[in-house]
Design a protein around this motif. Structure first.
Motif, mmCIF file in Angstrom:
data_model
loop_
_atom_site.group_PDB
_atom_site.id
_atom_site.type_symbol
_atom_site.label_atom_id
_atom_site.label_comp_id
_atom_site.label_asym_id
_atom_site.label_seq_id
_atom_site.Cartn_x
_atom_site.Cartn_y
_atom_site.Cartn_z
ATOM 1 N N LYS A 251 6.478 2.714 2.903
ATOM 2 C CA LYS A 251 5.427 1.745 2.593
ATOM 3 C C LYS A 251 4.942 1.143 3.904
ATOM 4 C CE LYS A 251 6.978 0.646 -2.087
ATOM 5 N NZ LYS A 251 7.350 -0.430 -3.060
ATOM 6 N N SER A 253 3.133 -1.368 6.278
ATOM 7 C CA SER A 253 2.738 -2.776 6.317
ATOM 8 C C SER A 253 1.671 -2.954 7.392
ATOM 9 C CB SER A 253 3.944 -3.665 6.629
ATOM 10 O OG SER A 253 4.948 -3.513 5.652
ATOM 11 N N GLN A 254 0.528 -3.381 7.004
ATOM 12 C CA GLN A 254 -0.595 -3.483 7.933
ATOM 13 C C GLN A 254 -1.221 -4.868 7.840
ATOM 14 O OE1 GLN A 254 -3.634 -0.232 8.633
ATOM 15 N NE2 GLN A 254 -4.839 -1.562 7.301
ATOM 16 N N THR A 255 -1.530 -5.420 8.978
ATOM 17 C CA THR A 255 -2.196 -6.718 9.039
ATOM 18 C C THR A 255 -3.486 -6.580 9.820
ATOM 19 O OG1 THR A 255 -0.074 -7.874 8.992
ATOM 20 C CG2 THR A 255 -1.985 -9.134 9.747
#
Length: 262
Positions: A251, A253-255
């Motif tokens: 999975k 995780s991107q910001t």
């Protein structure tokens, strides 16, 4: 189906060396449960239950509740229109058998005789009924047809089960060869240390090949009675090991930071 007769027949060739047994469940849920419990007691081999469900209906796997803690049972399933000949289990095992020792059971592709569930009709929400029991179905994921799960009923990695059985088989073969190729194996510390050394060598090999994470040899008994020695049977002290886990999902995780200048 005569469940007792099947278990009796199975027990006769259980030590023949097979790794997997595939069983098409159909209406024989009692037999499936009995087989699963039998495999669990043996603590070797993997049972693959093939459940073909009715097309167009939400499948009901609730009978698996009674065996959901059995880690030696893997379940696969497709609707009848996608698997009209009930071959998902055998097709999957046929592909899996050619993979590396301890390979992840997930991501098996190009299965003959079955059709994947379409990504536009088979949604992540549809997958929940399968994931509840770690059931592998055949579906299009990320544009590729593949099996969707690599864990047994209780959530244990199928590849780790293969390694478990491989370690046991390697030890039986090597120790048996040692006993057969020596006219006399004296029941003394030297012979016991030789046998223990074989076990440790096999475990070290599996660790070095990243098939197990770590191991520990149980301490030898400080004294073996003459009565035990008279039987000619040496029950070793045993060992413990940690299975090597495998990654089958990532999975990301991107910001995204947006400033007013952008």
């Amino acid at each position: 189906m005569n469940t007792n007769g099947m278990i009796h027949a199975l027990s006769k060739f259980y030590t023949a060396g097979f790794e997997f047994l595939a069983f098409n469940v159909g209406n024989n849920t009692d037999t499936a449960i009995a087989l699963s419990n039998f495999f669990e007691v043996q603590d070797s081999g993997t049972l693959v239950l093939n459940i073909t469900t009715q097309a167009g209906q939400t499948p009901d796997f609730s009978f698996l509740d009674t065996i959901k803690e059995n880690r030696s049972t893997k379940v696969v399933s497709l609707p009848s229109d996608k698997d009209p000949d009930n071959v998902l289990a055998t097709s999957t095992l046929g592909k899996y058998g050619g993979r590396a020792e301890g390979a992840n059971f997930k991501f098996i592709q190009d299965l003959p005789g079955v059709t994947p569930q379409d990504e536009f009709n088979f949604t992540p929400n549809d997958l929940k009924v399968y994931e509840k029991y770690n059931i592998a179905t055949y579906a299009i994921e990320n544009g590729t047809a593949m099996t969707t799960n690599g864990r047994s009923l209780t959530g244990f990695d199928v590849g780790a089960l293969v390694v478990r059985d491989s370690i046991r088989k390697a030890m039986i073969n090597e120790i048996s060869s040692f006993l057969m190729n020596n006219d006399v194996v004296s029941y003394n510390d030297a012979s016991i240390n030789t046998i223990r050394g074989m076990e440790q060598g096999i475990l070290t090999r599996y660790k070095n090949n990243n098939l197990i994470a770590d191991y520990e040899m149980n301490p030898n008994s400080t004294k073996i009675t003459d009565e035990v020695k008279a039987t000619g049977i040496y029950k070793d002290a045993g060992y413990k090991y940690k299975p090597m886990r495998s990654i089958d999902q990532v999975k990301v995780s991107q910001t995204l930071n947006i400033t007013k200048e952008e």
